[in-house]
Structures are given as structure tokens and as C-alpha cells.
Design a protein around this motif. Structure first.
Motif, PDB file in Angstrom:
ATOM      1  N   THR B 361       0.590  -1.531   0.353  1.00  0.00           N
ATOM      2  CA  THR B 361      -0.152   0.165  -0.053  1.00  0.00           C
ATOM      3  C   THR B 361       1.105   1.195   0.334  1.00  0.00           C
ATOM      4  N   VAL B 362       0.510   2.353  -0.971  1.00  0.00           N
ATOM      5  CA  VAL B 362       1.303   3.828  -0.671  1.00  0.00           C
ATOM      6  C   VAL B 362       0.790   4.125  -0.216  1.00  0.00           C
ATOM      7  N   VAL B 363       0.886   5.218   0.247  1.00  0.00           N
ATOM      8  CA  VAL B 363       0.004   5.971   1.798  1.00  0.00           C
ATOM      9  C   VAL B 363       0.742   6.912   1.617  1.00  0.00           C
ATOM     10  N   ASN B 364       0.159   8.549   0.643  1.00  0.00           N
ATOM     11  CA  ASN B 364       0.358   9.636   0.776  1.00  0.00           C
ATOM     12  C   ASN B 364      -0.215  10.394   0.733  1.00  0.00           C
ATOM     13  N   ASN B 365       0.222  12.275   1.180  1.00  0.00           N
ATOM     14  CA  ASN B 365      -0.621  13.112   1.373  1.00  0.00           C
ATOM     15  C   ASN B 365      -1.123  14.290   0.567  1.00  0.00           C
ATOM     16  N   VAL B 366      -2.104  14.408   0.304  1.00  0.00           N
ATOM     17  CA  VAL B 366      -2.417  14.989  -0.478  1.00  0.00           C
ATOM     18  C   VAL B 366      -1.709  16.081  -1.154  1.00  0.00           C
ATOM     19  N   GLU B 367      -1.591  17.134  -0.400  1.00  0.00           N
ATOM     20  CA  GLU B 367       0.064  17.450  -1.545  1.00  0.00           C
ATOM     21  C   GLU B 367       0.839  16.491  -1.820  1.00  0.00           C
ATOM     22  N   THR B 368       1.040  15.279  -1.923  1.00  0.00           N
ATOM     23  CA  THR B 368       2.175  14.669  -2.138  1.00  0.00           C
ATOM     24  C   THR B 368       2.055  14.484  -4.037  1.00  0.00           C
ATOM     25  N   LEU B 369       0.462  14.069  -3.482  1.00  0.00           N
ATOM     26  CA  LEU B 369      -0.220  13.181  -4.672  1.00  0.00           C
ATOM     27  C   LEU B 369      -0.611  14.559  -5.677  1.00  0.00           C
ATOM     28  N   ILE B 370      -1.066  15.171  -5.199  1.00  0.00           N
ATOM     29  CA  ILE B 370      -0.667  16.675  -6.707  1.00  0.00           C
ATOM     30  C   ILE B 370      -0.087  16.745  -6.978  1.00  0.00           C
ATOM     31  N   ALA B 371       1.234  16.854  -6.196  1.00  0.00           N
ATOM     32  CA  ALA B 371       2.713  17.367  -6.585  1.00  0.00           C
ATOM     33  C   ALA B 371       2.375  16.264  -7.898  1.00  0.00           C
ATOM     34  N   ALA B 372       2.885  14.720  -6.974  1.00  0.00           N
ATOM     35  CA  ALA B 372       3.270  13.496  -8.456  1.00  0.00           C
ATOM     36  C   ALA B 372       2.260  13.900  -9.975  1.00  0.00           C
ATOM     37  N   ALA B 373       0.899  13.932  -9.332  1.00  0.00           N
ATOM     38  CA  ALA B 373       0.131  14.475 -10.600  1.00  0.00           C
ATOM     39  C   ALA B 373       1.011  15.312 -11.829  1.00  0.00           C
ATOM     40  N   GLN B 374       1.443  16.382 -11.486  1.00  0.00           N
ATOM     41  CA  GLN B 374       2.385  17.041 -11.862  1.00  0.00           C
ATOM     42  C   GLN B 374       4.143  16.874 -12.367  1.00  0.00           C
ATOM     43  N   ILE B 375       4.009  16.387 -11.410  1.00  0.00           N
ATOM     44  CA  ILE B 375       5.338  15.587 -12.342  1.00  0.00           C
ATOM     45  C   ILE B 375       5.206  14.297 -13.230  1.00  0.00           C
ATOM     46  N   ALA B 376       4.751  14.020 -13.344  1.00  0.00           N
ATOM     47  CA  ALA B 376       3.967  12.514 -14.166  1.00  0.00           C
ATOM     48  C   ALA B 376       3.990  13.430 -15.166  1.00  0.00           C
TER      49      ALA B 376
END
Lengths: 232, 595
Positions: B361-376
Motif C-alpha cells: 500500500t502507498v500512503v501519501n499526503n494530499v499535497e504529495t499526490l498533487i505534486a506527483a500528478a504534475q511530475i507525471a
């Protein structure tokens, strides 16, 4: 395969934790919520050691080759003393009038570590005594929340008669009945849960003084010896 | 024994014991409390031991096992609420109903209590009424609310304007400004392939924004490499750190990017299901999240064969918290997702290999996941261009307290505390609590320090205290918070947080002693060295920082005693005085023997 405990080589088998291997090799590490028949969960923290330089509960740390464990250092013993004082501070423990005196692990670990007072202002919580069961007395004043009865009832008796509710300092033992009374549960005198309490919270009625004070488990020898040389 | 309302709730949750926290939340909404017969009925219907249900019911602050009135008012008890006048408003309301704090009115209509920070620090003081937040409290609003309670109209029918929550974005930078069209980041991730996405995320050097700062790329990579077919993506939207409200704003303004980030994560690690663990204090965000989920399902961005990729099945559901700060700790959060008491697990193993239901399971914070979308979408190198060597990208701060413009401020990592204070309009600040009570308390001479993992890390809280504020009271507030939120699993945190609370209470009231100061150091050191999880490790931080940096504030209010007796001998004579009707000097300890 070995690790070191205060400089001694301790052999271990795969799957053992540090406490398990140490006790098997005749080295005592103070503990309260650990019991050899149950999976360790590490809540009391009294078995805390320094493992490769970091503090960790030795009951939950898997033994591994070359691990360096320090147990009887002044820093670690001070942590343990403080934790035992916390437990005395948190509950209502009056050893001289407790029928478990001499058989109580909290008392014995306290003596082992040289704890002479609770140090902190006692919290004097208002906790109930439940005498509703014909054969068993539940005195939660002495409960140290080790969850051994919880684990025994769920895993061995298959009943979940004991559980914890509340949280933080209000965490407390509950029984599996809408009335909240032990007498209304399916607890039987043959249940494992009756035999695992390290303190005097769960007691069989009418047996308290069969063994007189002076001849009890930890009266003649300290818990460190009794635990690793029980046959002596 | 099941009445209709209860069976409807249970059916809605498919009688799954794993949904116990969600079930109890719905029962609370419907019935106002969890009565002993209700707990029995739920246990029987789910075929689990009654003691298990009672254990969960007793764990979460928003579950009441006793009747708490038809209207349950909880004032937010963060220090910022206190500074905004919450205490006076609370007294006003208690007086209006002739109540003591925590008491239920005789007619069963109302109770008034306290709750931990509700995440409305930029628009406090705040309260919850039957779980619904009301911000910007004033005497007039308290009057209106009291009248509505007296009139007995259901909270659902109260005027909408009472419940509006404002969004104050005061400074925007790259994360808030970057636009990701629905599906764009996902398309880039699909084109790049799972391995490529993982490599890109590692290259970005994105670190978790929830506080611990673990590398997101390493987390995803370890999860992807763990054996077994099932995997889960969990968004930690349980922001409970007092003074933090940035996830509340991000969930309002960037929900699409959050869901995109979760879906990118699912594609990269091979997950089939996702959860958003939403803070119990934020029920007003549920419609926003549900609408966004529905839109993405309709657009083929969630569900079966996402974006037309055969076999890429992924969907997300919302789980609600129920008032437990400790559930922000990832393993406690997972326990809560499984319907249990939120107790942190022993680690290792970590959630990336043994998480939800024991699966990777990956558990990430809201801000982290938004940054991940932008990095993708834009790549790791693009992300790396902002920030400091060990802290890539930007950080969103929740600024509150003694500032002219409280709200959300986004900066590249490396910004100085001084800069933030200037931008927010803080005059004569004497201290800033960065990262919330579990973070760092900075004194004025440290305002040149930088927000970054290599200097002052922060999960986002930034509470400012000007020269008129009493730092001892601030720390006292934090001590109450940690004692209230300790899960109670381990001895050091369970007992230590309460001892600290009592000592701080005495010190704040001017009834402390030098011994209390010594014991504070001893207890906080023990909590740090031997607690089970981050809550216990950090609970002593504000005390330690304040004793180091604001020692005079403590010493000034000490009575001239080394030790204060546990009990007052003279007060102990009180009942005897009452019984004998005496109050002469001879009936008082230490006053009758002048000769």
C-alpha cells in the motif's frame, strides 16, 4: 547465528525476536506485556534496549546476525525505571493489601530495577471492581493494559471476552457483555485468559492466600533469576 | 433487534466488519450516540464480538457511547481559536444554557464541549454542531445558534450561511498555479510506462508533504516491487495537526489533480483500489470529492479499463475519520480503514509491503499526490528546478495566529520564516510554531531560518504569536492536545502526555514548582526515546523548545517553592470545618499555633 547482548554472544533461530533468544540463552531482559505463548506487540516498552545504537523494544525486534544489543546500560535502566513508575502512577497499586503481592510481575520488575517510589503525583483514577462472576474477580485498579488477557481470550479461548476501549489515559479494559459485567460473559474457569494476567487484575476467587506471603514466586529470588531459571 | 434505520445503514455498508468506523459514523449521525443496545445490534449483525465494536466506539472522539444531547456543540480548542476569543464565546453559550463544560442540559437538548483544532484557524473561532463546522464565530452568531438550538430546528435546516467555509489563498506558486487537464498526467504516465513513471518520480526527488519527508519515488518503487497481485493507494487527507488547513483548501481547489495523482500512482505500482481518508472535521468536502469522482468515472478516468488501457482497473472510495489525530500516522490510518481502533502498527514491516489488509500500500499526503500528478505531466527535472538541494519543489503553508492576512501561502522550499511573516503581515512576532505542536517552536532570533527539510521541516502549519501572547499558555494548549490525542497503546505516551498536561496546567496556573520543570524534561525525554510512534516522539517538542527558548516565562510564574505538596493539608481539613461549623484560626492548618 548470533547477536550480542551487552557483549555476550546470543545464539538465535530464524523467527525469534531479541527477547526470545535472550531468555532462551539465560539472559533476562525486563518485560511485562511480553509472554512466550503470544505474539509480542510491544506496548509496555519495559523491554526497551539499544539495538545498533537506536532504542527499540526487544520483544518486537527480530533477532538478526551481528545485531548489537545493549540492555543493562544506565540509560536503558533509567528508561525502564521511569516506565515502571509511570505504570504505578497511572493505576491504583497498593502492594501491601494486594493478594497478588509476591506473584506480581509489576512489583517484581519494580524491585528488580530498584524502583522505590512512583515519583510522579499519582493519578488515582476511578476504576471499577467487578465481582459479578461467581469464580473470578476483576479489579481494573491494578490493570496495566498489557492486553495479555485480550490476546489469550481471542486467540486461544476463541471468545474475545476482554478488549480495550477508550483511548489515551482513559483507555480501559472492557468485557464482552452489554451490561459491562464479567458475570454476564461466557468466561469459564478453564479459560487461558485467567492465567496470563501479570498483575492482580484478574483473580480467581477463594484462592488468593493458598500460598502464604513469603513463599510466593518472587519472594525468595528476583524476577531476573526466576524467569531464566524457573526450575531451581 | 435491528430497527429499520440501522439495517439500512448496515446494508449500505454491505455488512462488512471492515467498514465498522464508517457504520458507526452513520449511526452517530442518525441517532446522536451509540447506545449499549445499538452496539450489541451492530456486533450481532456484523458477526463480530461485541467487545470489538465497543472498543472501536470508545476510541474515536466523534463517537459518543453516552447520550450527549440532541445538539452536540464542540468548540475548536486550538490555541488560535483561544487567541480569537473562543473562551469568551464558550462562556457565553454555557451561560445561555446554564451548563458546565461537557454537561448535558436537563431536557437533553444540548451539550457544549471541546474538540481538537478543526482546521479553520484562518477563520476562527470555530465549532462543530452535530459534526458540522461553523466558522467565524461572533457573539451574534453564538446568539443565533443558541436560538436555533432552543427552537429545536434540525441542523440540516439551519441557514446555509452559517456553514460557509472560506478559502483564503494569499500566495500562489507552482503547485497551485499548474493546470493539469483531466487525463493529461495519466496519458503521460501511460505513454512513459510504469517503470518510466517511477524513474521520473525518483528523479523529481519529491518528498512526502505530511511531515516525515520520505521519498515518494522510493515508496512507490518499493510498493511496485512487493510480491502479490493486490495493491492499494491511500490518500492521507486526515490533516489533524493543529494549525494546518492546507489540505482542506487543496481538496476544494485541486481535487481533480489529487484524483489524477492517485490514478497515476495506481498505474505506476499496479493498484486496483484507492481510498481517500478524509478528516472527520471536513464533512463539507464530501460532496466536492464525490462529484469529482463521479465526473472522472463518467469520463473513463476511473473504473474499468481506465483511459482505454485494457486491464487497468482502478477506483477510489472515501473513508471518513472520526476525530483521531493519531490516524494521520500511516499505519494507524490503515488500521482505521480496516474498521479498527487507530493504533500504530509495529514496523517493520512497512505499509509499502504490508499495508491495507496486509497488502502492499502507498500512503501519501494530499499535497504529495498533487505534486506527483504534475511530475507525471511535466517530468522530474521540471520539478527539481525549484527548492533547495534536499527539498525539491514548493511547500504550502497554513498561516494563522497574529497576522493580518491568515490563509494559504505557497513558497519554493528555502523561504525564510522572516519572509513569510512579512508577507502575512505579522508585526512584533515573538514566536512561530512551524509544523504545528509536533514541529518546532522558533523564537525571534531564529526568524532567519528556512523552511526546508535541511533546516526547519514543516508539514504546513505556521502559527504566529506576537509579543502580547503568553508562551506558557500556548504550550499548555498543546499539552492538552497531545494528552487528548494519545492513542494509549504504549506506556510512555499514554502516561507521559497526561503527566505533561497536569504539570503544564499547574505551571500555567502559577501553582507549579521547580520539580515540575525538572520532571517535564525527564518525561519528555522518555516519550521521545521510547514511544511507539511519531505522536509520542514529538509530543514533548513544544515543552522542550519553550523551556529552552522561553525559560523566563516559566520561571517568572513559579511560586517560591521547590516542591509543591501533592495535596493541600488545609483544604483537607475543609470537610471537618464544615461538619463542625468552625472557621476560626484553630480550625486551619498552620494558623492555630502562633505561640
Amino acid at each position: 547465528m548470533t547477536f550480542t547482548l551487552d557483549g555476550h554472544d546470543i545464539p538465535f533461530e530464524p523467527g525469534q525476536t531479541v527477547v526470545q533468544a535472550a531468555l532462551a540463552a539465560g539472559h533476562y531482559i525486563p518485560h511485562l506485556c511480553y509472554h512466550p505463548e503470544f505474539q509480542p506487540h510491544g506496548s509496555c516498552k519495559v523491554c526497551t534496549c539499544t539495538v545498533n545504537g537506536r532504542t527499540a523494544t526487544s520483544c518486537t525486534t527480530p533477532a538478526s546476525e551481528g545485531l548489537e544489543v545493549a540492555s543493562e546500560t544506565p540509560e536503558i535502566q533509567e528508561i525502564r525505571r521511569d516506565l515502571v513508575q509511570f505504570l504505578f502512577t497511572e493505576g491504583n497499586h497498593f502492594c501491601p493489601s494486594c493478594e497478588q503481592s509476591g506473584d506480581c510481575m509489576l512489583q517484581a520488575v519494580g524491585y528488580e530495577l530498584g524502583v522505590v517510589t512512583g515519583h510522579y503525583n499519582p493519578l488515582f483514577p476511578n476504576r471499577p471492581v467487578d465481582a459479578s462472576h461467581p469464580d473470578v474477580l476483576l479489579d481494573t485498579n491494578r490493570c496495566i493494559l498489557c492486553e495479555l488477557c485480550v490476546r489469550a481470550s481471542a486467540q486461544i479461548d476463541g471468545k474475545s471476552i476482554f478488549a480495550l476501549s477508550g483511548r489515551g489515559i482513559t483507555k480501559h479494559l472492557i468485557v464482552n457483555a452489554e451490561s459491562g459485567r464479567l458475570g454476564d460473559t461466557q468466561l469459564a474457569t478453564t479459560d487461558k485468559a485467567l492465567d496470563v494476567c501479570p498483575v492482580g487484575a484478574i483473580l480467581r476467587k477463594r484462592t488468593g492466600f493458598r500460598v502464604p506471603i513469603g513463599r510466593r514466586t518472587y519472594d525468595a529470588r528476583p524476577i531476573s533469576q526466576v524467569t531464566v531459571e524457573p526450575a531451581k | 433487534m435491528l430497527h429499520r434505520g440501522l439495517s439500512e445503514i448496515l446494508a449500505r455498508h454491505r455488512y462488512e466488519p471492515g467498514r465498522l468506523v464508517q457504520i458507526l459514523r452513520d449511526v452517530m449521525q442518525a441517532e446522536g450516540y451509540l447506545s449499549p443496545p445499538t452496539i450489541t445490534a451492530v456486533a450481532e449483525a456484523l458477526r463480530v464480538p461485541r467487545s470489538q465494536v465497543e472498543g472501536v466506539a470508545g476510541f474515536y472522539a466523534f463517537f459518543a457511547t453516552e447520550f450527549r444531547g440532541r445538539y452536540r456543540v464542540l468548540f475548536s480548542d486550538n490555541i488560535t481559536d483561544e487567541m480569537q476569543g473562543s473562551g469568551e464565546l464558550r462562556r457565553r453559550m454555557l451561560d445561555a444554557f446554564h451548563l458546565e463544560l461537557g454537561e448535558v442540559s436537563r431536557d437533553g437538548q444540548v451539550s457544549v464541549g471541546l474538540t481538537a483544532c478543526t482546521g479553520l484557524c484562518d477563520q476562527g473561532p470555530a465549532m462543530l454542531v452535530n459534526g458540522r463546522p461553523i466558522a467565524r464565530l461572533t457573539p451574534a452568531r453564538i446568539g443565533a445558534i443558541s436560538a436555533l438550538i432552543r427552537g429545536g430546528s434540525p441542523v440540516e435546516q439551519w441557514p446555509d450561511n452559517l456553514f460557509t467555509i472560506d478559502t483564503h489563498v494569499e500566495r500562489r506558486d507552482r503547485l497551485l498555479d499548474t493546470v493539469v487537464e483531466p487525463g493529461a498526467a495519466l496519458d503521460a504516465a501511460i505513454t512513459r510506462g510504469a517503470t518510466g513513471t517511477l524513474a521520473e518520480l525518483r528523479a523529481s526527488e519529491l518528498r512526502g508533504r505530511g511531515g516525515a519527508g520520505f521519498s515518494a519515488g522510493q515508496k512507490w518503487t518499493a510498493c511496485a516491487a512487493a510480491p502479490g497481485p493486490e495493491r492499494y493507494i491511500v490518500c492521507n487527507a486526515d490533516e489533524g495537526e493543529p494549525g494546518t488547513f492546507k489540505d482542506r483548501v487543496l481538496l476544494t481547489t485541486h481535487i481533480g489533480q489529487l484524483l489524477e495523482g492517485m490514478t497515476v500512482a495506481a498505474h505506476a505500482v499496479g493498484a486496483q483500489r484507492g481510498f481517500i481518508y478524509l478528516r472527520g472535521e471536513y464533512p463539507f468536502l464530501e460532496p466536492i470529492v464525490e462529484a469529482a469522482l463521479a465526473a472522472r468515472r463518467g469520463a473513463g478516468l476511473l473504473g474499468r479499463d481506465v483511459r482505454g488501457v485494457r486491464g487497468f482497473d482502478f477506483d477510489i472510495e472515501v473513508h471518513h475519520g472520526a476525530g483521531a489525530y493519531v490516524c494521520g500516522e500511516e499505519s494507524a490510518l490503515i488500521e482505521s480503514l480496516e474498521g479498527k481502533r487507530g493504533i500504530p502498527r509495529n514496523r517493520p514491516p512497512y505499509p509499502v509491503t504490508h499495508g491495507y489488509l496486509g497488502k502492499p500500500t502507498v500512503v501519501n499526503n494530499v499535497e504529495t499526490l498533487i505534486a506527483a500528478a504534475q511530475i507525471a505531466l511535466h517530468g522530474g527535472a521540471w520539478f527539481r528546478t525549484l527548492g533547495t538541494p534536499k527539498s525539491a519543489g514548493t511547500k504550502i503553508l497554513s498561516v494563522s495566529g497574529d497576522v493580518a492576512r491568515p490563509g494559504i501561502y505557497e513558497y519554493p522550499f528555502g523561504v525564510t520564516v522572516k519572509q513569510v511573516l512579512a508577507d502575512a503581515g505579522a508585526e512584533r512576532a515573538q514566536a512561530v510554531q512551524v509544523g504545528g505542536p509536533s514541529g518546532v517552536l522558533l523564537a525571534a532570533h531564529e526568524f532567519g531560518r528556512r523552511i526546508a527539510f535541511e533546516d526547519v521541516p514543516s508539514a504546513g502549519a505556521f502559527m504566529v504569536f506576537d509579543e502580547t501572547r503568553d508562551i506558557v499558555r500556548v504550550v499548555d494548549n498543546f499539552a492538552r492536545f497531545f494528552a487528548h490525542e494519545s492513542c494509549g497503546f504504549c506506556t510512555p505516551c499514554r502516561v507521559g502526555t497526561t503527566l505533561v498536561k497536569h504539570m503544564m496546567g499547574r505551571l500555567t496556573a502559577g501553582e507549579g514548582s521547580r520539580r515540575d520543570l525538572k520532571d517535564l524534561t525527564r518525561v519528555t525525554r522518555l516519550m521521545k526515546s521510547s514511544s511507539q510512534c511519531g505522536l509520542g516522539h514529538t509530543a514533548g517538542n513544544p515543552v522542550v523548545d519553550a523551556l529552552e527558548k522561553f525559560k523566563p516565562a516559566f520561571v517568572d510564574r513559579l511560586p517560591s517553592l521547590d516542591v509543591r505538596p501533592v495535596f493541600d493539608l488545609d483544604a483537607a481539613l475543609g470537610p471537618a470545618r464544615e461538619a463542625t461549623g468552625r472557621d476560626d484560626p484553630g480550625a486551619h492548618f498552620g494558623h492555630g499555633e502562633e505561640t
